[in-house]
Enzyme design. Structure first.
Site, PDB file in Angstrom:
ATOM      1  N   GLU A 115       0.831  -1.202   0.000  1.00  8.48           N
ATOM      2  CA  GLU A 115       0.000   0.000   0.000  1.00  8.48           C
ATOM      3  C   GLU A 115       0.862   1.246   0.000  1.00  8.48           C
ATOM      4  OE1 GLU A 115      -2.309  -0.395   3.522  1.00  8.48           O
ATOM      5  OE2 GLU A 115      -3.279  -2.242   2.883  1.00  8.48           O
ATOM      6  N   CYS A 128       3.234   8.422   1.621  1.00  5.22           N
ATOM      7  CA  CYS A 128       3.681   7.384   2.538  1.00  5.22           C
ATOM      8  C   CYS A 128       3.824   6.106   1.733  1.00  5.22           C
ATOM      9  CB  CYS A 128       2.662   7.214   3.671  1.00  5.22           C
ATOM     10  SG  CYS A 128       3.109   5.968   4.896  1.00  5.22           S
ATOM     11  N   CYS A 135       5.306  -7.366   7.176  1.00  5.11           N
ATOM     12  CA  CYS A 135       6.249  -6.834   8.167  1.00  5.11           C
ATOM     13  C   CYS A 135       6.544  -7.917   9.197  1.00  5.11           C
ATOM     14  CB  CYS A 135       5.666  -5.600   8.848  1.00  5.11           C
ATOM     15  SG  CYS A 135       6.827  -4.793   9.998  1.00  5.11           S
ATOM     16  N   CYS A 139       4.122  -5.770  15.548  1.00  4.34           N
ATOM     17  CA  CYS A 139       3.341  -4.841  16.377  1.00  4.34           C
ATOM     18  C   CYS A 139       1.894  -5.339  16.435  1.00  4.34           C
ATOM     19  CB  CYS A 139       3.396  -3.435  15.800  1.00  4.34           C
ATOM     20  SG  CYS A 139       5.077  -2.747  15.742  1.00  4.34           S
ATOM     21  N   CYS A 142      -1.120  -3.525  14.560  1.00  2.00           N
ATOM     22  CA  CYS A 142      -0.918  -3.083  13.187  1.00  2.00           C
ATOM     23  C   CYS A 142      -1.324  -4.169  12.210  1.00  2.00           C
ATOM     24  CB  CYS A 142       0.548  -2.702  12.976  1.00  2.00           C
ATOM     25  SG  CYS A 142       0.932  -2.169  11.300  1.00  2.00           S
ATOM     26  N   GLY A 184       5.917  -2.596   6.306  1.00  2.00           N
ATOM     27  CA  GLY A 184       7.282  -3.052   6.459  1.00  2.00           C
ATOM     28  C   GLY A 184       8.107  -2.169   7.379  1.00  2.00           C
ATOM     29  N   GLU A 185       9.267  -2.671   7.742  1.00  2.00           N
ATOM     30  CA  GLU A 185      10.252  -1.952   8.558  1.00  2.00           C
ATOM     31  C   GLU A 185      11.353  -1.446   7.625  1.00  2.00           C
ATOM     32  OE1 GLU A 185      12.791  -0.159  10.588  1.00  2.00           O
ATOM     33  OE2 GLU A 185      11.101  -0.858  11.810  1.00  2.00           O
ATOM     34  N   SER A 216      10.778   5.947   9.135  1.00  2.00           N
ATOM     35  CA  SER A 216      10.182   5.464  10.380  1.00  2.00           C
ATOM     36  C   SER A 216      10.736   4.090  10.725  1.00  2.00           C
ATOM     37  CB  SER A 216       8.659   5.399  10.231  1.00  2.00           C
ATOM     38  OG  SER A 216       8.069   4.838  11.389  1.00  2.00           O
ATOM     39  N   SER A 239       9.229   4.572  16.399  1.00  2.00           N
ATOM     40  CA  SER A 239       7.919   4.165  16.903  1.00  2.00           C
ATOM     41  C   SER A 239       8.089   3.583  18.299  1.00  2.00           C
ATOM     42  CB  SER A 239       7.290   3.130  15.963  1.00  2.00           C
ATOM     43  OG  SER A 239       7.076   3.691  14.684  1.00  2.00           O
ATOM     44  N   LEU A 240       7.773   4.386  19.300  1.00  2.00           N
ATOM     45  CA  LEU A 240       8.007   3.995  20.696  1.00  2.00           C
ATOM     46  C   LEU A 240       6.823   3.210  21.259  1.00  2.00           C
ATOM     47  CD1 LEU A 240      10.365   4.401  22.639  1.00  2.00           C
ATOM     48  CD2 LEU A 240       9.204   6.435  23.518  1.00  2.00           C
ATOM     49  N   HIS A 241       5.653   3.824  21.280  1.00  2.00           N
ATOM     50  CA  HIS A 241       4.380   3.193  21.626  1.00  2.00           C
ATOM     51  C   HIS A 241       4.211   2.808  23.093  1.00  2.00           C
ATOM     52  CE1 HIS A 241       3.806   3.296  17.422  1.00  2.00           C
ATOM     53  NE2 HIS A 241       4.438   2.186  17.127  1.00  2.00           N
ATOM     54  N   ASN A 315      -6.180   4.017  14.949  1.00  2.00           N
ATOM     55  CA  ASN A 315      -7.132   3.846  13.856  1.00  2.00           C
ATOM     56  C   ASN A 315      -7.548   2.375  13.870  1.00  2.00           C
ATOM     57  OD1 ASN A 315      -8.643   4.292  11.580  1.00  2.00           O
ATOM     58  ND2 ASN A 315      -6.953   5.060  10.329  1.00  2.00           N
ATOM     59  N   CYS A 358      -2.027   1.371   8.131  1.00  2.00           N
ATOM     60  CA  CYS A 358      -1.118   0.496   7.401  1.00  2.00           C
ATOM     61  C   CYS A 358      -1.619  -0.941   7.345  1.00  2.00           C
ATOM     62  CB  CYS A 358       0.262   0.514   8.071  1.00  2.00           C
ATOM     63  SG  CYS A 358       1.371   1.652   7.295  1.00  2.00           S
TER      64      CYS A 358
END
Length: 371
Positions: A115, A128, A135, A139, A142, A184-185, A216, A239-241, A315, A358
């Site tokens: 995407e 983006c 990935c 996470c 996600c 993806g990372e 990111s 990306s801490l979260h 989201n 994502c």
């Protein structure tokens, strides 16, 4: 605005057995560099300066066929068309949001899907793009990684996403910002990502300053250090979260092998190397990481660092148990961060009605296709 290939019933797709569709046998032009194209031209008796013209047509002229490159000799256009494909993927689905967000589900030559998103905010035209099919970071909230990772994207496949989104703009508009924050990372595919970004920032490419390009990552310290060694001042978004290892390891399983401390140390080294203010991403999950205690602990983690805290209310993804925090929780979280002196921005969610998070579009379209 120009048009590009879309999926139709005649478009080859991956079979259920996983066999790859038959390709054209040509080279993906976007995987080449300008010097490589110059060598190709020289070997075939064409002037090497034509490479710059081809590149100008691809990036500034928005050409999707060699026939559109009208200042090239006819023989050269024929030779290029016989040796190269400009676009090797197709658009499997296009979604448009009321707020102007556009999302493309791109079907790759081997049947994989990724995407990419075009976001419009005032005069900004940000994109983006994805770096992997799926990935591996895991996470839990996600949609990108729910089915794991299939493979890295090539440099050309990443550039193709950029150009497809550029083709969505009127001729008088141009892309202004790039965010490597799709599927993806990015730091797990550093060669492909850096190769694509070389073309994006090149004056003969998209001409976008690295200061308007953000990479990111969930935080892979060795890869962050390799990125710093490039000496190119891209923006880094970590990306801490979560404010502690226990909670972060629940939300971002790869953290079990890394830990917040090494991630922060690598980010600090990147800041020293690049001089670019760090961004930390924090997806706010209702009832999980949105408490006042989490906010206070987060301020301790960020204390003394020159950072922007980018907080994103979740989201929702169909099939996952996570929810968007209440307005009260969001407001209180923001107040605590701001009161402690943290630079914080609460990102406005865009494209909710078009599966903008994502991996959502790919996953939901896949579910529909199985029915």
């Amino acid at each position: 605005m120009s048009s590009l290939p879309v999926i139709n019933s005649a478009t080859p797709q991956a079979s259920e057995s996983g066999e790859q569709p038959a390709g054209s046998g040509k080279t993906h032009l976007l995987n080449q560099t300008e010097p490589e194209l110059r060598d190709w031209l020289k070997d075939r008796g064409h002037p090497s300066f034509r490479a710059k013209q081809v590149w100008r047509w691809l990036f500034a002229g928005r050409a999707s066929t060699f026939d559109q490159m009208t200042d090239l000799p006819a023989k050269l256009r024929t030779d290029l068309a016989e040796a190269f494909d400009i676009f090797v993927a197709s658009e499997a689905h296009l979604s448009k949001s009321r707020d102007g967000t556009e999302k493309i589900l791109v079907r790759l030559a081997d049947g994989g899907e990724v995407e990419c998103v075009l976001l419009k905010d005032g005069i900004r035209r940000s994109i983006c793009v994805s770096s992997q099919v799926g990935c591996a970071m895991g996470c839990v909230f996600c949609a990108s990684g729910l089915d794991g990772v299939d493979r890295n994207l090539t440099k050309g496949e990443i550039i193709e996403q950029m150009l497809r989104l550029q083709h969505r703009l009127p001729d008088e508009e141009r892309l202004s910002h790039i965010v490597m924050m799709g599927m993806g990372e990015p730091l797990a595919n550093l060669p492909g990502v850096l190769g694509a970004l070389d073309a994006a920032r090149d004056a003969n490419g998209l001409g976008i300053s690295p200061r308007r390009i953000t990479i990111s990552t969930v935080g892979l310290p060795p890869a962050i250090d390799r990125l710093a060694q490039q000496g190119i001042p891209y923006n880094l978004a970590v990306s801490l979260h979560a404010p502690n290892d226990e909670l972060r390891s629940q939300l971002v399983p790869v953290n079990q092998k890394i830990g917040i401390g090494p991630v922060l140390d690598a980010a600090d080294r990147y800041f020293v190397s690049s001089g670019r203010r760090l961004t930390f991403e924090y997806v706010l999950l209702g009832g999980i990481n949105d408490s006042e205690d989490c906010a206070r602990e987060l301020t301790d983690v960020l204390k003394g660092r020159t950072v922007m805290m980018n907080v994103i209310p979740y989201n929702p993804v169909e099939g996952l148990p996570y929810v968007t925090p209440s307005n009260e929780a969001i407001s209180r979280f923001k107040q605590i961060l701001e009161a402690s002196g943290v630079n914080v921005m609460f990102r406005q969610r865009k494209g909710d009605e078009i599966d903008a998070a994502c991996g959502q579009l790919r996953r939901n379209r896949g579910s529909l296709n199985k029915k």
